[in-house]
Design a protein around this motif. Structure first.
Motif, PDB file in Angstrom:
ATOM      1  N   ARG A 195       0.834  -1.209   0.000  1.00 41.17           N
ATOM      2  CA  ARG A 195       0.000   0.000   0.000  1.00 41.17           C
ATOM      3  C   ARG A 195       0.868   1.258   0.000  1.00 41.17           C
ATOM      4  NH1 ARG A 195      -4.888  -0.276   4.248  1.00 41.17           N
ATOM      5  NH2 ARG A 195      -5.182   1.773   3.298  1.00 41.17           N
ATOM      6  N   SER A 249      -7.493   6.297  -3.420  1.00 42.53           N
ATOM      7  CA  SER A 249      -8.709   5.799  -2.761  1.00 42.53           C
ATOM      8  C   SER A 249      -9.795   5.417  -3.755  1.00 42.53           C
ATOM      9  CB  SER A 249      -9.251   6.846  -1.787  1.00 42.53           C
ATOM     10  OG  SER A 249      -9.618   8.027  -2.476  1.00 42.53           O
ATOM     11  N   ASP A 250      -9.719   5.960  -4.989  1.00 44.79           N
ATOM     12  CA  ASP A 250     -10.761   5.666  -5.975  1.00 44.79           C
ATOM     13  C   ASP A 250     -10.310   4.644  -7.019  1.00 44.79           C
ATOM     14  OD1 ASP A 250      -8.937   7.286  -7.244  1.00 44.79           O
ATOM     15  OD2 ASP A 250     -10.426   8.599  -8.190  1.00 44.79           O
ATOM     16  N   LEU A 304      -8.335  -2.097   3.088  1.00 42.43           N
ATOM     17  CA  LEU A 304      -8.615  -0.984   2.177  1.00 42.43           C
ATOM     18  C   LEU A 304     -10.059  -0.518   2.326  1.00 42.43           C
ATOM     19  CD1 LEU A 304      -6.772  -2.218  -1.044  1.00 42.43           C
ATOM     20  CD2 LEU A 304      -6.241  -0.121   0.225  1.00 42.43           C
ATOM     21  N   ASP A 305     -10.985  -1.465   2.386  1.00 42.98           N
ATOM     22  CA  ASP A 305     -12.400  -1.142   2.548  1.00 42.98           C
ATOM     23  C   ASP A 305     -12.638  -0.410   3.870  1.00 42.98           C
ATOM     24  OD1 ASP A 305     -15.170  -1.142   2.012  1.00 42.98           O
ATOM     25  OD2 ASP A 305     -15.429  -3.021   3.103  1.00 42.98           O
ATOM     26  N   ASP A 318     -10.625   1.404   5.478  1.00 43.89           N
ATOM     27  CA  ASP A 318     -10.034   2.743   5.453  1.00 43.89           C
ATOM     28  C   ASP A 318     -10.750   3.698   4.507  1.00 43.89           C
ATOM     29  OD1 ASP A 318      -8.206   1.872   7.298  1.00 43.89           O
ATOM     30  OD2 ASP A 318      -6.566   1.607   5.877  1.00 43.89           O
ATOM     31  N   HIS A 352     -11.819   3.140   1.186  1.00 40.64           N
ATOM     32  CA  HIS A 352     -11.554   3.070  -0.252  1.00 40.64           C
ATOM     33  C   HIS A 352     -12.877   3.111  -1.018  1.00 40.64           C
ATOM     34  CE1 HIS A 352      -8.710   2.006  -3.522  1.00 40.64           C
ATOM     35  NE2 HIS A 352      -9.796   1.513  -4.102  1.00 40.64           N
ATOM     36  N   THR A 353     -12.948   3.964  -2.046  1.00 41.13           N
ATOM     37  CA  THR A 353     -14.205   4.140  -2.781  1.00 41.13           C
ATOM     38  C   THR A 353     -14.225   3.414  -4.120  1.00 41.13           C
ATOM     39  OG1 THR A 353     -13.387   6.191  -3.781  1.00 41.13           O
ATOM     40  CG2 THR A 353     -14.628   6.371  -1.709  1.00 41.13           C
ATOM     41  N   LEU A 388     -13.181  -2.940  -5.259  1.00 40.01           N
ATOM     42  CA  LEU A 388     -12.228  -3.852  -4.630  1.00 40.01           C
ATOM     43  C   LEU A 388     -12.665  -5.283  -4.928  1.00 40.01           C
ATOM     44  CD1 LEU A 388     -11.791  -2.133  -1.138  1.00 40.01           C
ATOM     45  CD2 LEU A 388     -10.136  -2.149  -3.022  1.00 40.01           C
TER      46      LEU A 388
END
Length: 273
Positions: free
Chosen positions: A44, A51-52, A69-70, A72, A74-75, A78
């Motif tokens: 990471r 994030s996108d 990631l989710d 934190d 993340h948009t 994934l």
């Protein structure tokens, strides 16, 4: 014992039908490394994952990388894929999608993802070059592929301990080895062949055990890598012999630690137009 691609895949399937040995290995590296060792965090940090970004994780394992990631915020999309049904079950939580699929035949259209990762899994695939071509196919132009892979010789003392116990017990391997020849030396040329570029960062370290229990637990978790599946009738007997051998070593070497060199590399490449 059969050999060849089918036998290799059968060995991988047997190894990851239960993710507990994998979790033992992950936990051992986190708790007993000579220097801090967190490949997920390193990936990471080195990739600076936007994030996108739409991200595919090939060989998602326990799913912790994607779940972090989710968690934190993340948009982007994934997605994880794995040949292990249990890995898919554990990974598919929150906004994370997980599919049962193979690295050499990804079920996605070309140019679906901004980032594709393959963390400590390319040494399990039957055709590593095809897996890299598939990763490149599903990347968007300018996208990044990143893989982590062990050095050729990682934890050799502990692997030797396991092999010695198997040989002394006259236990024949029941499966093919689930590991191929991909390592931190052989992967960069493969990446350069597919992507035309590669960046490699190596991380040298060691496992250090000051008592027998964690050494034994880690060694038992390596049995499948030496052809002894958890379903093998000899598995429990060999596990007990490994525990006894670890206990004896510390008894014979009071005040000493079991130090075992290891290391891995982060190899990344960019898909150019």
């Amino acid at each position: 014992m059969t050999t060849g691609p089918t036998a290799h895949q059968d060995a991988v399937t047997a190894e990851y039908a239960d993710l507990n040995p994998l979790q033992v290995r992950i936990t051992t590296h986190r708790l007993y490394s000579e220097h801090p060792d967190n490949p997920d965090a390193t990936v990471r940090e080195r990739l600076q994952v936007p994030s996108d970004a739409d991200l595919l994780d090939i060989g998602c394992g326990t799913g912790q990388f994607l779940r972090d990631l989710d968690h934190d915020g993340h948009t982007g999309q994934l997605t994880g894929i794995d040949t292990s049904t249990e890995a898919v079950r554990q990974t598919a939580t929150g906004r994370v999608t997980a599919l049962n699929a193979s690295a050499d035949n990804l079920p996605f259209a070309p140019g679906t993802f901004d980032i594709v990762t393959a963390r400590h899994m390319l040494y399990h695939v039957t055709d590593p070059l095809q897996a890299l071509r598939e990763a490149a196919r599903v990347l968007r132009s300018g996208g990044t592929f990143a893989a982590t892979v062990n050095h050729a010789s990682t934890a050799p003392r502990t692997h030797d301990l396991v092999r010695t116990v198997i040989q002394d017990a006259d236990a024949a391997p029941s499966t093919d080895s689930p590991v191929n020849a991909v390592n931190s030396d052989t992967l960069p040329p493969l990446l350069r062949q597919v992507f035309g570029n590669v960046t490699t960062v190596r991380y040298d370290n060691a496992l250090v055990f000051s008592r027998p229990d964690p050494l034994a637990e880690f060694a038992v978790a390596l049995l499948p890598f030496n052809g002894i599946a958890a379903t093998d009738t000899a598995y429990d007997r060999l596990a007990e012999k490994i525990r006894a051998r670890a206990l004896r070593w510390f008894s014979d070497h009071p005040g000493q630690v079991w130090r075992d060199p290891k290391g891995w590399a982060l190899c990344s490449a960019t898909l150019t137009a």
